[in-house]
Design a protein around this motif. Structure first.
Motif, mmCIF file in Angstrom:
data_model
loop_
_atom_site.group_PDB
_atom_site.id
_atom_site.type_symbol
_atom_site.label_atom_id
_atom_site.label_comp_id
_atom_site.label_asym_id
_atom_site.label_seq_id
_atom_site.Cartn_x
_atom_site.Cartn_y
_atom_site.Cartn_z
ATOM 1 N N LEU A 25 -5.727 -9.383 -1.616
ATOM 2 C CA LEU A 25 -5.370 -8.219 -1.682
ATOM 3 C C LEU A 25 -5.862 -7.083 -0.759
ATOM 4 C CD1 LEU A 25 -4.447 -7.260 -5.243
ATOM 5 C CD2 LEU A 25 -2.774 -7.404 -3.359
ATOM 6 N N ALA A 26 -7.281 -7.225 -0.618
ATOM 7 C CA ALA A 26 -8.143 -6.346 0.330
ATOM 8 C C ALA A 26 -7.695 -6.540 1.750
ATOM 9 C CB ALA A 26 -9.571 -6.284 -0.002
ATOM 10 N N VAL A 27 -7.449 -8.002 2.013
ATOM 11 C CA VAL A 27 -7.242 -8.219 3.502
ATOM 12 C C VAL A 27 -5.886 -7.570 3.725
ATOM 13 C CG1 VAL A 27 -6.319 -10.306 4.970
ATOM 14 C CG2 VAL A 27 -8.401 -10.496 3.514
ATOM 15 N N LEU A 28 -4.696 -7.833 2.816
ATOM 16 C CA LEU A 28 -3.572 -6.778 2.988
ATOM 17 C C LEU A 28 -3.746 -5.649 3.115
ATOM 18 C CD1 LEU A 28 -0.437 -6.836 2.983
ATOM 19 C CD2 LEU A 28 -0.802 -6.998 0.344
ATOM 20 N N THR A 29 -4.560 -4.889 2.246
ATOM 21 C CA THR A 29 -4.476 -3.494 2.351
ATOM 22 C C THR A 29 -5.193 -2.977 3.456
ATOM 23 O OG1 THR A 29 -6.420 -3.388 0.897
ATOM 24 C CG2 THR A 29 -4.147 -3.349 0.112
ATOM 25 N N THR A 30 -6.350 -3.747 4.000
ATOM 26 C CA THR A 30 -7.030 -3.068 5.176
ATOM 27 C C THR A 30 -6.171 -3.439 6.370
ATOM 28 O OG1 THR A 30 -8.303 -5.168 5.206
ATOM 29 C CG2 THR A 30 -9.249 -3.457 4.171
ATOM 30 N N SER A 31 -5.596 -4.540 6.553
ATOM 31 C CA SER A 31 -4.854 -4.948 7.726
ATOM 32 C C SER A 31 -3.886 -4.058 7.924
ATOM 33 C CB SER A 31 -4.416 -6.246 7.452
ATOM 34 O OG SER A 31 -5.183 -7.391 7.174
ATOM 35 N N PHE A 32 -3.252 -3.339 7.108
ATOM 36 C CA PHE A 32 -2.143 -2.324 7.371
ATOM 37 C C PHE A 32 -2.498 -0.942 7.114
ATOM 38 C CE2 PHE A 32 -0.089 -6.369 6.511
ATOM 39 C CZ PHE A 32 0.566 -6.815 7.755
ATOM 40 N N GLY A 33 -3.618 -0.636 6.970
ATOM 41 C CA GLY A 33 -4.020 1.100 7.177
ATOM 42 C C GLY A 33 -3.767 1.584 5.852
ATOM 43 N N MET A 34 -3.939 0.787 4.693
ATOM 44 C CA MET A 34 -3.568 1.162 3.371
ATOM 45 C C MET A 34 -4.831 1.719 2.740
ATOM 46 S SD MET A 34 -0.912 -1.790 1.956
ATOM 47 C CE MET A 34 0.411 -2.226 2.713
ATOM 48 N N PRO A 35 -4.897 2.708 2.056
ATOM 49 C CA PRO A 35 -6.024 2.961 1.062
ATOM 50 C C PRO A 35 -6.546 2.222 0.311
ATOM 51 C CG PRO A 35 -4.036 4.078 0.046
ATOM 52 C CD PRO A 35 -3.632 3.411 1.430
ATOM 53 N N ALA A 36 -7.866 2.337 -0.406
ATOM 54 C CA ALA A 36 -8.509 1.354 -1.124
ATOM 55 C C ALA A 36 -8.069 0.910 -2.167
ATOM 56 C CB ALA A 36 -10.147 2.078 -1.205
ATOM 57 N N GLU A 37 -7.326 2.203 -2.787
ATOM 58 C CA GLU A 37 -6.555 2.129 -4.236
ATOM 59 C C GLU A 37 -5.009 1.339 -4.066
ATOM 60 O OE1 GLU A 37 -4.731 6.390 -4.446
ATOM 61 O OE2 GLU A 37 -6.530 6.009 -5.680
ATOM 62 N N ALA A 38 -4.790 0.905 -2.806
ATOM 63 C CA ALA A 38 -3.468 0.363 -2.826
ATOM 64 C C ALA A 38 -3.376 -1.051 -3.464
ATOM 65 C CB ALA A 38 -3.278 0.429 -1.243
ATOM 66 N N GLY A 39 -4.254 -1.779 -3.554
ATOM 67 C CA GLY A 39 -4.497 -3.046 -4.157
ATOM 68 C C GLY A 39 -4.111 -2.955 -5.530
ATOM 69 N N GLU A 40 -4.650 -1.622 -6.122
ATOM 70 C CA GLU A 40 -4.521 -1.602 -7.621
ATOM 71 C C GLU A 40 -3.017 -0.956 -7.920
ATOM 72 O OE1 GLU A 40 -6.811 1.262 -11.238
ATOM 73 O OE2 GLU A 40 -7.074 1.494 -9.111
ATOM 74 N N THR A 41 -2.521 -0.422 -6.867
ATOM 75 C CA THR A 41 -0.969 0.232 -7.006
ATOM 76 C C THR A 41 -0.059 -0.975 -6.965
ATOM 77 O OG1 THR A 41 -1.718 2.176 -5.689
ATOM 78 C CG2 THR A 41 0.630 1.561 -6.073
ATOM 79 N N ILE A 42 -0.340 -1.823 -6.062
ATOM 80 C CA ILE A 42 0.720 -3.209 -6.140
ATOM 81 C C ILE A 42 0.511 -4.115 -7.314
ATOM 82 C CG2 ILE A 42 0.948 -5.445 -4.721
ATOM 83 C CD1 ILE A 42 -0.460 -3.914 -2.244
ATOM 84 N N PHE A 43 -0.884 -4.061 -7.830
ATOM 85 C CA PHE A 43 -1.080 -4.661 -8.958
ATOM 86 C C PHE A 43 -0.252 -4.167 -10.200
ATOM 87 C CE2 PHE A 43 -3.176 -6.438 -12.524
ATOM 88 C CZ PHE A 43 -3.961 -7.501 -12.018
ATOM 89 N N ALA A 44 -0.434 -2.817 -10.250
ATOM 90 C CA ALA A 44 0.095 -2.083 -11.367
ATOM 91 C C ALA A 44 1.656 -2.370 -11.337
ATOM 92 C CB ALA A 44 -0.192 -0.685 -11.207
ATOM 93 N N VAL A 45 2.330 -1.980 -10.217
ATOM 94 C CA VAL A 45 3.644 -2.398 -10.060
ATOM 95 C C VAL A 45 4.172 -3.672 -10.491
ATOM 96 C CG1 VAL A 45 5.797 -1.848 -8.607
ATOM 97 C CG2 VAL A 45 4.049 -0.310 -8.642
ATOM 98 N N ALA A 46 3.383 -4.380 -9.858
ATOM 99 C CA ALA A 46 4.062 -6.048 -10.084
ATOM 100 C C ALA A 46 3.633 -6.335 -11.563
ATOM 101 C CB ALA A 46 3.130 -6.871 -9.152
ATOM 102 N N ARG A 47 2.558 -6.108 -12.317
ATOM 103 C CA ARG A 47 2.262 -6.620 -13.299
ATOM 104 C C ARG A 47 3.079 -5.765 -14.604
ATOM 105 N NH1 ARG A 47 -2.324 -9.495 -14.953
ATOM 106 N NH2 ARG A 47 -1.816 -10.085 -12.826
ATOM 107 N N THR A 48 3.790 -4.620 -14.257
ATOM 108 C CA THR A 48 4.847 -4.125 -15.219
ATOM 109 C C THR A 48 5.613 -5.015 -15.695
ATOM 110 O OG1 THR A 48 4.308 -1.909 -14.038
ATOM 111 C CG2 THR A 48 6.312 -2.148 -15.505
ATOM 112 N N ALA A 49 6.178 -5.837 -14.575
ATOM 113 C CA ALA A 49 7.111 -6.926 -15.300
ATOM 114 C C ALA A 49 6.488 -7.945 -16.094
ATOM 115 C CB ALA A 49 7.716 -7.712 -13.659
ATOM 116 N N GLY A 50 5.346 -8.284 -15.818
ATOM 117 C CA GLY A 50 4.892 -9.273 -16.872
ATOM 118 C C GLY A 50 4.555 -8.663 -18.090
ATOM 119 N N TRP A 51 4.281 -7.298 -17.978
ATOM 120 C CA TRP A 51 4.070 -6.511 -19.399
ATOM 121 C C TRP A 51 5.134 -6.665 -20.198
ATOM 122 C CZ3 TRP A 51 1.112 -2.115 -16.642
ATOM 123 C CH2 TRP A 51 -0.124 -2.615 -16.401
#
Length: 416
Positions: free
Chosen positions: A359-385
């Protein structure tokens, strides 16, 4: 013999939905959840309205539920039955299907539908109701300026619930309807960094503009969609357990998701990708992983993005996301930095890359902030929850109630 009895006599031995619910100690809607999961067989009653159930089958299910809910005399960890995700031999599966293969061929929305229902909905799209989205944005915009994205998501989930008068309906159709509206609502609540997208667009496309200032192409959107699909569920992670506890108490879907978001913020869970993001930026800035890894170890900290308690080898989610990132010019520097981190630590430890590093490779590669990985995680995992909440609604209420082992002073004690 019973099969020679008149049909009317056999029918008299069958139970109504209400009688079945009473024997099982559940609500009537939970009876139909058992039917949808294949744990009970229903039949339309002869000369009466509603379904009927075989008494012996109902009693067998009641005995099974009682055995499974009984406290263990061995003191072993709480075990929860689930048909959603299996993790074994360094692979993970959604309803028996290899998760990485499923994600490689289907969108995040389609993967979510598969996890929820066991059926694919080709071309599935989620839409945010205007009332829910308006309430969520107003609540999130009222937060202090420097609030985190997970702060906004938690507030948005609560606000969206207030706009849904059917939130207390825990039937499968109602909960899935809430899920299909809540996920896009959460994504659309975050502040825009890029162009605005239409409500019918895929979640990955709507989320991208809230994570990066860069305009995405089709390949980069597919990488983000892959990350979302890979993170949909991962068995009973800490946040998922919190969701099931809330659902066991019959909290509605929005409240259950809110419980998961609260746990997600821990640095050992959803926030771990942010630590890996900063590590990669440091490696890219200094040109080598050696001094960066040394600094982490000197400070007594584990190197972020490495190791997972459920996998002996590399996290399959990391493998799949690294594969999706390969060949993208924007990702080459961060991929090289991640490989340098793994190679440097491999000299002294047998830790492999986990999904946080990918996730860190994804977020650093496209100029996303450090917390972007957590955001992706939260939106995705909502489906699992949501999937886990649905399973828990079909179980005995309040079954996830451990008994405390008191170790304080024995009473009676004098009043202080």
């Amino acid at each position: 013999m019973r099969d020679q009895e008149p049909a009317a006599a056999q029918e008299a031995r069958r139970l109504t939905t209400r009688e079945t619910a009473e024997r099982l100690g559940v609500k009537p809607e939970t009876v139909y959840a058992y039917v949808s999961r294949g744990q009970l067989t229903s039949r339309r009653g002869q000369g009466r309205r509603g379904s009927t159930f075989d008494a012996s089958e109902v009693d067998a299910l009641a005995r099974r539920n009682k055995r499974e809910s009984a406290p263990s005399s061995t003191g072993s960890d709480l075990s929860v039955r689930t048909s959603l995700t299996l993790i074994e031999q360094d692979r993970y599966f959604f309803r028996g299907v290899d998760a990485t293969e499923l994600v490689a061929h289907h969108s995040f929305e389609e993967v979510a539908e598969w996890l929820w229902t066991g059926a694919l909905r080709p071309g599935a799209r989620f839409s945010a109701p205007k009332e829910a989205l308006s309430a969520a944005r107003r609540a999130a915009d009222a937060l202090p300026e420097h609030s985190s994205t997970v702060d906004r998501l938690r507030v948005a989930a609560v606000a969206a619930a207030t706009a849904d008068p059917l939130r207390y309906d825990l039937s499968e159709d109602s909960v899935l309807g809430a899920a299909r509206s809540l996920i896009p609502t959460l994504a659309a609540t975050l502040p825009l960094r890029n162009a605005t997208y239409a409500d019918g667009d895929p979640i990955a496309q709507r989320l991208w503009g809230r994570l990066s200032h860069r305009h995405p192409d089709e390949v980069s959107l597919r990488v983000l969609d892959t990350a979302l699909g890979l993170l949909v569920d991962h068995d009973l992670a800490a946040s998922t357990l919190a969701v099931r506890v809330a659902a066991s108490a019959r909290a509605h879907a929005y409240a259950a998701v809110s419980a998961g978001l609260g746990v997600l913020e821990g640095p050992l869970h959803g926030a771990a990708s942010g630590l890996a993001h900063r590590l990669l930026l440091d490696v890219l800035d200094r040109g080598s992983a050696g001094p960066v890894v040394a600094d982490e170890l000197r400070a007594g900290r584990p190197v972020p993005g490495l190791g997972h308690r459920l996998y002996k080898g590399e996290d399959p989610r990391a493998q799949a996301l690294f594969t999706a990132l390969e060949g993208l010019p924007a990702a080459e520097p961060a991929l090289a930095a991640a490989r340098d981190v793994v190679a440097t630590t491999a000299r002294h430890t047998d830790l492999h890359a986990n999904v946080d590093l990918a996730l860190a490779v994804l977020t650093t590669s496209f100029g996303m902030p450090a917390e972007a990985g957590e955001t992706i995680f939260a939106v995705a995992r909502t489906a699992g929850w949501i999937a886990h909440a649905l399973e828990e609604y079909g179980e005995r209420p309040l079954r996830m109630r451990p008994t405390g082992h008191y170790v304080g002073v024995r009473p009676p004690q004098p009043l202080p």
